[in-house]
Design a protein around this motif. Structure first.
Motif, PDB file in Angstrom:
ATOM      1  N   PHE A  14      17.795  18.211  77.842  1.00  0.00           N
ATOM      2  CA  PHE A  14      16.711  17.226  77.918  1.00  0.00           C
ATOM      3  C   PHE A  14      15.493  17.814  78.619  1.00  0.00           C
ATOM      4  O   PHE A  14      14.366  17.734  78.112  1.00  0.00           O
ATOM      5  CB  PHE A  14      17.195  15.964  78.648  1.00  0.00           C
ATOM      6  CG  PHE A  14      16.091  15.024  79.032  1.00  0.00           C
ATOM      7  CD1 PHE A  14      15.607  15.000  80.329  1.00  0.00           C
ATOM      8  CD2 PHE A  14      15.524  14.173  78.096  1.00  0.00           C
ATOM      9  CE1 PHE A  14      14.571  14.145  80.682  1.00  0.00           C
ATOM     10  CE2 PHE A  14      14.486  13.317  78.436  1.00  0.00           C
ATOM     11  CZ  PHE A  14      14.013  13.304  79.739  1.00  0.00           C
ATOM     12  N   PHE A  15      15.728  18.415  79.796  1.00  0.00           N
ATOM     13  CA  PHE A  15      14.588  18.947  80.550  1.00  0.00           C
ATOM     14  C   PHE A  15      13.943  20.130  79.835  1.00  0.00           C
ATOM     15  O   PHE A  15      12.724  20.311  79.889  1.00  0.00           O
ATOM     16  CB  PHE A  15      15.008  19.321  81.974  1.00  0.00           C
ATOM     17  CG  PHE A  15      15.083  18.139  82.891  1.00  0.00           C
ATOM     18  CD1 PHE A  15      16.300  17.705  83.410  1.00  0.00           C
ATOM     19  CD2 PHE A  15      13.942  17.430  83.217  1.00  0.00           C
ATOM     20  CE1 PHE A  15      16.367  16.602  84.240  1.00  0.00           C
ATOM     21  CE2 PHE A  15      14.001  16.321  84.057  1.00  0.00           C
ATOM     22  CZ  PHE A  15      15.211  15.900  84.560  1.00  0.00           C
ATOM     23  N   ALA A  16      14.769  20.920  79.135  1.00  0.00           N
ATOM     24  CA  ALA A  16      14.208  22.048  78.375  1.00  0.00           C
ATOM     25  C   ALA A  16      13.297  21.550  77.266  1.00  0.00           C
ATOM     26  O   ALA A  16      12.169  22.029  77.089  1.00  0.00           O
ATOM     27  CB  ALA A  16      15.338  22.901  77.810  1.00  0.00           C
ATOM     28  N   LYS A  17      13.798  20.560  76.504  1.00  0.00           N
ATOM     29  CA  LYS A  17      12.995  20.006  75.406  1.00  0.00           C
ATOM     30  C   LYS A  17      11.740  19.323  75.937  1.00  0.00           C
ATOM     31  O   LYS A  17      10.656  19.427  75.354  1.00  0.00           O
ATOM     32  CB  LYS A  17      13.820  18.986  74.600  1.00  0.00           C
ATOM     33  CG  LYS A  17      14.935  19.611  73.776  1.00  0.00           C
ATOM     34  CD  LYS A  17      14.397  20.344  72.579  1.00  0.00           C
ATOM     35  CE  LYS A  17      15.519  20.907  71.716  1.00  0.00           C
ATOM     36  NZ  LYS A  17      15.018  21.683  70.585  1.00  0.00           N
ATOM     37  N   ALA A  18      11.871  18.632  77.080  1.00  0.00           N
ATOM     38  CA  ALA A  18      10.711  17.963  77.671  1.00  0.00           C
ATOM     39  C   ALA A  18       9.674  18.991  78.114  1.00  0.00           C
ATOM     40  O   ALA A  18       8.465  18.785  77.930  1.00  0.00           O
ATOM     41  CB  ALA A  18      11.143  17.096  78.846  1.00  0.00           C
ATOM     42  N   THR A  19      10.135  20.109  78.675  1.00  0.00           N
ATOM     43  CA  THR A  19       9.218  21.166  79.110  1.00  0.00           C
ATOM     44  C   THR A  19       8.468  21.757  77.923  1.00  0.00           C
ATOM     45  O   THR A  19       7.242  21.963  77.990  1.00  0.00           O
ATOM     46  CB  THR A  19       9.989  22.274  79.847  1.00  0.00           C
ATOM     47  OG1 THR A  19      10.742  21.679  80.895  1.00  0.00           O
ATOM     48  CG2 THR A  19       9.058  23.319  80.430  1.00  0.00           C
ATOM     49  N   VAL A  20       9.203  22.016  76.844  1.00  0.00           N
ATOM     50  CA  VAL A  20       8.548  22.556  75.637  1.00  0.00           C
ATOM     51  C   VAL A  20       7.516  21.556  75.115  1.00  0.00           C
ATOM     52  O   VAL A  20       6.403  21.950  74.729  1.00  0.00           O
ATOM     53  CB  VAL A  20       9.603  22.876  74.555  1.00  0.00           C
ATOM     54  CG1 VAL A  20       8.958  23.206  73.229  1.00  0.00           C
ATOM     55  CG2 VAL A  20      10.487  24.018  75.016  1.00  0.00           C
ATOM     56  N   ALA A  26       6.399  13.148  77.172  1.00  0.00           N
ATOM     57  CA  ALA A  26       7.459  14.102  76.829  1.00  0.00           C
ATOM     58  C   ALA A  26       8.839  13.483  77.023  1.00  0.00           C
ATOM     59  O   ALA A  26       9.719  13.631  76.173  1.00  0.00           O
ATOM     60  CB  ALA A  26       7.313  15.369  77.667  1.00  0.00           C
ATOM     61  N   SER A  27       9.047  12.790  78.136  1.00  0.00           N
ATOM     62  CA  SER A  27      10.377  12.217  78.433  1.00  0.00           C
ATOM     63  C   SER A  27      10.808  11.238  77.359  1.00  0.00           C
ATOM     64  O   SER A  27      11.924  11.321  76.843  1.00  0.00           O
ATOM     65  CB  SER A  27      10.362  11.488  79.778  1.00  0.00           C
ATOM     66  OG  SER A  27       9.833  12.301  80.761  1.00  0.00           O
ATOM     67  N   VAL A  28       9.910  10.318  77.014  1.00  0.00           N
ATOM     68  CA  VAL A  28      10.277   9.311  76.013  1.00  0.00           C
ATOM     69  C   VAL A  28      10.418   9.935  74.642  1.00  0.00           C
ATOM     70  O   VAL A  28      11.350   9.617  73.897  1.00  0.00           O
ATOM     71  CB  VAL A  28       9.226   8.184  75.969  1.00  0.00           C
ATOM     72  CG1 VAL A  28       9.556   7.198  74.860  1.00  0.00           C
ATOM     73  CG2 VAL A  28       9.183   7.455  77.285  1.00  0.00           C
ATOM     74  N   PHE A  68       5.391   5.040  85.571  1.00  0.00           N
ATOM     75  CA  PHE A  68       5.979   5.159  84.241  1.00  0.00           C
ATOM     76  C   PHE A  68       6.520   6.560  83.999  1.00  0.00           C
ATOM     77  O   PHE A  68       7.584   6.726  83.407  1.00  0.00           O
ATOM     78  CB  PHE A  68       4.967   4.776  83.156  1.00  0.00           C
ATOM     79  CG  PHE A  68       5.031   3.337  82.803  1.00  0.00           C
ATOM     80  CD1 PHE A  68       4.127   2.443  83.335  1.00  0.00           C
ATOM     81  CD2 PHE A  68       6.038   2.859  81.979  1.00  0.00           C
ATOM     82  CE1 PHE A  68       4.212   1.102  83.027  1.00  0.00           C
ATOM     83  CE2 PHE A  68       6.133   1.514  81.678  1.00  0.00           C
ATOM     84  CZ  PHE A  68       5.218   0.635  82.207  1.00  0.00           C
ATOM     85  N   ALA A  69       5.786   7.573  84.446  1.00  0.00           N
ATOM     86  CA  ALA A  69       6.251   8.951  84.254  1.00  0.00           C
ATOM     87  C   ALA A  69       7.610   9.158  84.941  1.00  0.00           C
ATOM     88  O   ALA A  69       8.548   9.697  84.347  1.00  0.00           O
ATOM     89  CB  ALA A  69       5.221   9.925  84.801  1.00  0.00           C
ATOM     90  N   VAL A  70       7.699   8.694  86.195  1.00  0.00           N
ATOM     91  CA  VAL A  70       8.960   8.868  86.949  1.00  0.00           C
ATOM     92  C   VAL A  70      10.088   8.052  86.306  1.00  0.00           C
ATOM     93  O   VAL A  70      11.204   8.536  86.116  1.00  0.00           O
ATOM     94  CB  VAL A  70       8.745   8.465  88.427  1.00  0.00           C
ATOM     95  CG1 VAL A  70      10.063   8.326  89.150  1.00  0.00           C
ATOM     96  CG2 VAL A  70       7.861   9.482  89.127  1.00  0.00           C
ATOM     97  N   MET A  71       9.762   6.805  85.933  1.00  0.00           N
ATOM     98  CA  MET A  71      10.771   5.906  85.345  1.00  0.00           C
ATOM     99  C   MET A  71      11.304   6.484  84.036  1.00  0.00           C
ATOM    100  O   MET A  71      12.517   6.544  83.809  1.00  0.00           O
ATOM    101  CB  MET A  71      10.105   4.550  85.066  1.00  0.00           C
ATOM    102  CG  MET A  71      10.993   3.402  85.378  1.00  0.00           C
ATOM    103  SD  MET A  71      10.244   1.793  85.544  1.00  0.00           S
ATOM    104  CE  MET A  71       8.755   1.739  84.650  1.00  0.00           C
ATOM    105  N   PHE A  72      10.398   6.898  83.157  1.00  0.00           N
ATOM    106  CA  PHE A  72      10.812   7.414  81.858  1.00  0.00           C
ATOM    107  C   PHE A  72      11.592   8.715  82.004  1.00  0.00           C
ATOM    108  O   PHE A  72      12.566   8.945  81.282  1.00  0.00           O
ATOM    109  CB  PHE A  72       9.597   7.622  80.939  1.00  0.00           C
ATOM    110  CG  PHE A  72       9.057   6.364  80.330  1.00  0.00           C
ATOM    111  CD1 PHE A  72       7.712   6.218  80.072  1.00  0.00           C
ATOM    112  CD2 PHE A  72       9.894   5.314  79.982  1.00  0.00           C
ATOM    113  CE1 PHE A  72       7.213   5.047  79.500  1.00  0.00           C
ATOM    114  CE2 PHE A  72       9.417   4.146  79.411  1.00  0.00           C
ATOM    115  CZ  PHE A  72       8.058   4.021  79.175  1.00  0.00           C
ATOM    116  N   THR A  73      11.157   9.577  82.944  1.00  0.00           N
ATOM    117  CA  THR A  73      11.870  10.847  83.134  1.00  0.00           C
ATOM    118  C   THR A  73      13.286  10.585  83.649  1.00  0.00           C
ATOM    119  O   THR A  73      14.255  11.163  83.146  1.00  0.00           O
ATOM    120  CB  THR A  73      11.112  11.760  84.101  1.00  0.00           C
ATOM    121  OG1 THR A  73       9.755  11.868  83.662  1.00  0.00           O
ATOM    122  CG2 THR A  73      11.722  13.146  84.171  1.00  0.00           C
TER     123      THR A  73
END
Lengths: 225, 54, 228
Positions: free
Chosen positions: C100-106, C149-151, C210-215
């Motif tokens: 998840f974090f890899a895809k979000a970073t990309v 990115a997270s969502v 929202f950024a923190v919640m979605f992540t």
């Protein structure tokens, strides 16, 4: 024994239906006959009883949707997903009525059909999310995949609820917060909330039973194949 | 007055449409479940028992 | 899984996706081109005075980022799915959270590249100083990218299994992204007007929430999304 149980169940259902429809009918009668006519807005003010009650039901449906989705994620029991799906649909229905009734009331009160203020916008966003979840569920046949998709989307959609509830306090807008009401109006509002809550709760339960029936039909069909 | 009537009529229409859809779905599902749970036709079951005897 | 292993796995996944994208050019060129086309179309239609344009350009920028980004998000998991590597990815001794974090970073890197192209384009065509306060703009952009990115990783993974993927993805993503786009647009509007008061800070706080919640939610539910 089975026939007696079936008759007992039918009677139970009839009593429940009778009670709910009495509450709803009582609420409607109170709105049109008992509630006093408001001085400024006249009869248009009676939309408030519908709008507030249905919004409350919609919020309760969304909370139920989130809780049942979380329960499904933890237990993988499809019964939780059926409740989640039923709550999503009833929530979408409630917010459709909320947005329409709110828009009609706004036209009478503010002279505009719509304004991009915090509460209205977050209500519209929530409605869009609920409609999206219903569409996404409808496009998947497999029960477990559908449940998984519905659960994840429901949990993400719940993020909008705090904004919707706290919007009038966090962002100064035109939406009323807690207007002063005549005691009779307050009684009618409480009665309306009770009536509509009972009705939509029954609707959710009936829809859940139907989803269960549809799942059974699907299972029997697959076994036949 | 008209606005109030519009609001309540809209709410009634939306709920009625949903209830109608539920009722139609219910009928369709019950019919389908009956079809699936109905026992096999008599001709078919005789063929099966004769093939078993053989 | 030990933190060292998880970090190594995360880094390898990011590098794998970036190398694949640079070799095959699956979605990023299309995303950049769509972004530019949208800038041109929007700027052609917005024929307003400077003050009115200032009110509008920030919203147009973030809408442009969203719609162009959808093209990239649609293809986020298609590489693995189409080439039959999806099951292998899940069978690796890598936690789904690392994936998840890899895809979000990309995704964030792709959005940063997109914004590096779109922001100058908007500045040139609209003559509005979007980078008047560069550090503040960077803050807004990072938070918006993180939320987006997270969502989008979760939704992309979800819809990858569906038949009507392309039509459902924007339909599911837009309502979820609306608070992020609105907050980013409002914060940028205050930046452009050099009006960094309490209201600007409130929009940034909302964006951050929202950024923190979605992540957090995304990291928690991703394992559930990808399980078979």
């Amino acid at each position: 024994m089975r026939i007696t149980q079936s008759v007992a169940n039918t009677w139970k259902q009839l009593i429940v239906f009778g009670l709910v429809f009495s509450l709803l009918a009582g609420a409607i009668l109170m709105i049109f006959l008992y509630a006093p006519t408001e001085a400024t807005m006249g009869h248009a003010q009676r939309i408030l009883y519908l709008h507030v009650s249905v919004t409350w039901c919609g919020l309760a449906a969304c909370l139920a949707m989130g809780a049942c989705s979380a329960a499904y994620m933890m237990s993988r029991n499809l019964v939780w997903d059926y409740w989640s799906q039923a709550s999503t649909e009833v929530g979408c229905l409630c917010f459709t009525i909320t947005l329409a009734s709110g828009s009609l009331w706004a036209h009478e009160a503010w002279g505009v059909w719509w304004t991009w203020e915090a509460r209205l916008t977050s209500a519209l966003v929530l409605w869009l999310m609920l409609a999206g979840i219903c569409l996404a569920r409808a496009s998947v046949d497999d029960l477990q995949s559908r449940a998984r998709i519905g659960a994840v989307l429901a949990v993400l959609a719940i993020c909008d609820l705090p904004i919707l509830i706290m919007a009038t306090r966090w962002f100064r807008g035109v939406h009323p917060i807690a207007p002063q009401m005549d005691p009779r109006m307050r009684i009618v509002l409480l009665g309306a909330m009770l009536g509509f809550t009972a009705f939509f709760a029954l609707l959710t339960r009936q829809r859940r039973s139907q989803i269960d029936l549809a799942a059974r039909v699907l299972t029997v069909e697959r076994m036949g194949e | 007055m008209e606005t109030m009537v519009c609001a309540y009529v809209f709410a009634w229409a939306v709920v009625t449409a949903y209830l109608t859809w539920l009722a139609v779905q219910n009928g369709r599902l019950c019919r389908r479940l009956d079809e699936l749970e109905r026992p096999a036709k008599p001709g078919l079951s005789e063929k099966r028992s004769s093939s078993k005897a053989a | 899984m030990q933190p060292g292993h998880a970090l190594k796995a995360f880094w390898r996944l990011v590098v794998k996706d970036l190398v694949c994208e640079f070799r095959l050019c699956r979605s990023w060129p299309g995303m950049l081109l769509l972004g530019l086309v949208l800038v041109l179309l929007l700027e052609m239609q917005v024929d307003l005075g400077t003050h009115e344009k200032q009110q509008v350009v920030s919203g147009l920028l973030w809408l442009d980022v969203f719609f162009a980004g959808t093209l990239m998000v649609d293809r986020l998991f298609s590489g693995e799915r189409e080439e039959g590597c999806w099951r292998s990815l899940l069978l690796y001794p890598v936690s789904p959270t690392a994936v998840f974090f890899a895809k979000a970073t990309v995704t964030i890197l792709a959005l940063v590249l997109l914004e590096c192209v779109l922001v100058p384009a908007f500045i040139v065509f609209s003559n509005i100083p979007l980078l008047r306060r560069p550090l503040c703009f960077l803050t807004v952009a990072l938070l918006a990218n993180l939320g987006y990115a997270s969502v989008s990783v979760v939704i992309s993974a979800l819809t990858a299994q569906l038949s009507h993927r392309s039509s459902l993805l924007p339909l599911l993503l837009l309502p979820l992204m609306t608070p992020v786009i609105m907050a980013a647009a409002a914060a940028t509007r205050f930046l452009v007007a050099a009006d960094l008061d309490e209201q600007w800070w409130r929009w940034v706080q909302l964006l951050g929430c929202f950024a923190v919640m979605f992540t957090t939610l995304g990291a928690l539910v991703f394992e559930f999304v990808v399980e078979d």
